[in-house]
Design an enzyme around this catalytic site. Structure first.
Site: not given
Ligand code: ACO
Length: 362
Positions: A112, A250, A280
């Site tokens: 990214c 980003h 993204n």
């Molecule tokens: N739909 C519904 N529920 C979901 C989903 C979904 N798509 N994804 C996760 N959940 C659930 C989880 O299972 C968890 O449930 P639980 O509480 O029962 O265990 C709950 O939602 C919370 O999950 P988290 O992973 O803690 O959620 P978070 O708020 O951290 O959001 C996310 C997850 C969106 C992936 C976030 O962590 C994020 O944006 N991370 C950064 C990603 C990024 O920046 N990538 C960039 C680089 S990519 C590259 O370089 C190619």
């Protein structure tokens, strides 16, 4: 003479097939409400063509905006982690499809953060006198590396391309400060374990061909790295935060964008956000957003623009660019992708069949 590298052309390519959050509700156990509130994403594009095809369309728009022909370009840098093939590079395919016969061409993979890395490399090549006109492209087809039955990654990414033209100038414009960095010791928290020589070519597990990510850990590191690197490049450029006109970050998660903007103490109108439409798109994100910012009149002549990104590697990058005098394109192009007769969901049928129905009820 002191040489600088000015962005004189810009363009994007947005594949036509839209995958909405409600489409994803059918593929995996997720909801529009969860995706919207946790990420800010409403829809993303799924490409029916390969990365080089999207890169060519974006490049033709950028060349038209700079009033240049493909043969005027002497270097093509293509930031991507989803090249059409491992051999040859996607940049070579772009060079041939454009007819940019005077250009050397290479891919650059910093996930990214890749487009800011490529902007830095291209700028240094111009400043050193080795090249005069460089295409700096970001193009990605992340849909190829996703398991669309895995809700932890499927909802986050999309496909697209953006490109700029860099031209040598004596005007003190272009990159004013830049920081690129990597922490490879934690690269395994965001990876595709099975695509490449480390993969088991003959007996791979299907999940090895898809993105694996520790989302919360990537989130935490992205907030810290993007915020801190942005502050440092603003300082290195000799600017105060009041002198920053626009942040183009980003677009991985609107909560990461908000945290980066808070760190720089920027008002919402100083931050460009289009994550709702595209998700993204990895290295394509910033050049696509820059193109839209210009089209929407958000870039003033002489503006100080901050770019910031974070991605697999783990890589990060931030830069300050001083825009030149011209914010209007010199010309336009009608380049576009070939039409597609399938919906985004139909384009993903093979993916869902490959990963199976089982995971949805896990
Ligand atoms: N739909 C519904 N529920 C979901 C989903 C979904 N798509 N994804 C996760 N959940 C659930 C989880 O299972 C968890 O449930 P639980 O509480 O029962 O265990 C709950 O939602 C919370 O999950 P988290 O992973 O803690 O959620 P978070 O708020 O951290 O959001 C996310 C997850 C969106 C992936 C976030 O962590 C994020 O944006 N991370 C950064 C990603 C990024 O920046 N990538 C960039 C680089 S990519 C590259 O370089 C190619």
């Amino acid at each position: 003479m002191v040489r600088y590298a000015e962005i004189t052309g810009w363009g994007k390519c947005v594949p036509p097939s839209v995958l909405s959050n409600s489409d994803l509700e059918v593929l995996t156990d997720t909801s529009d409400d969860w995706i919207t509130t946790r990420t800010g994403i409403k829809e993303r594009r799924i490409s029916h063509v390969n990365v080089s095809d999207m890169a060519v369309v974006a490049s033709l728009h950028a060349l038209a905006a700079a009033n240049l022909e493909p043969t005027d370009i002497d270097l093509i840098l293509l930031a991507t982690c989803t090249a059409d093939l491992v051999i040859p590079s996607a940049a070579s395919l772009v060079q041939a499809k454009l007819g940019a016969t005077n250009a050397a061409a290479l891919d650059l993979n910093a996930a990214c953060s890749g487009w800011i890395y490529a902007l830095n490399v291209g700028t240094q090549m111009v400043r050193s006198g080795g090249h005069n006109r460089v295409l700096v492209i970001g193009a990605e087809k992340l849909s190829f590396l996703l398991d669309f039955t895995d809700r932890s990654t499927a909802v986050l990414f999309g496909d697209g391309a953006g490109a700029v033209v860099l031209e040598a100038t004596e005007e003190p414009v272009g990159l004013r400060s830049v920081e690129i960095g990597t922490d490879g010791s934690v690269a395994d928290i965001l990876c595709v374990p099975g695509v490449g020589t480390a993969g088991n070519r003959y007996q791979g597990d299907p999940s090895d061909y898809a993105v694996h990510m520790d989302g919360p850990e990537v989130f935490r590191r992205a907030v810290t790295a993007m915020g801190e690197a942005s502050s440092r490049v603003v300082e290195q450029a000799g600017l105060s935060v009041d002198e920053v006109d626009l942040l183009i970050p980003h677009q991985a998660n609107v909560r990461i964008i908000d945290a980066t903007a808070r760190k720089l103490k920027l008002a919402p109108e100083q931050v460009f956000v289009n994550i709702a439409s595209y998700g993204n798109t990895s290295a394509a994100t910033i050049p696509m957003a820059l193109t839209e910012a210009l089209q929407e009149g958000r870039v003033e002549p002489g503006a100080n623009i901050v770019f910031a990104a974070f991605g697999a590697g783990l890589t990060w990058a931030a830069a300050v660019v001083r825009w030149g005098r011209r914010v209007e394109p010199l010309g336009t192009s009608d380049a576009h992708l070939p039409p597609v007769d399938k919906t985004a969901a139909e384009l993903l049928e093979a993916n869902v069949a490959f990963y199976g129905e089982g995971r949805r009820s896990e």
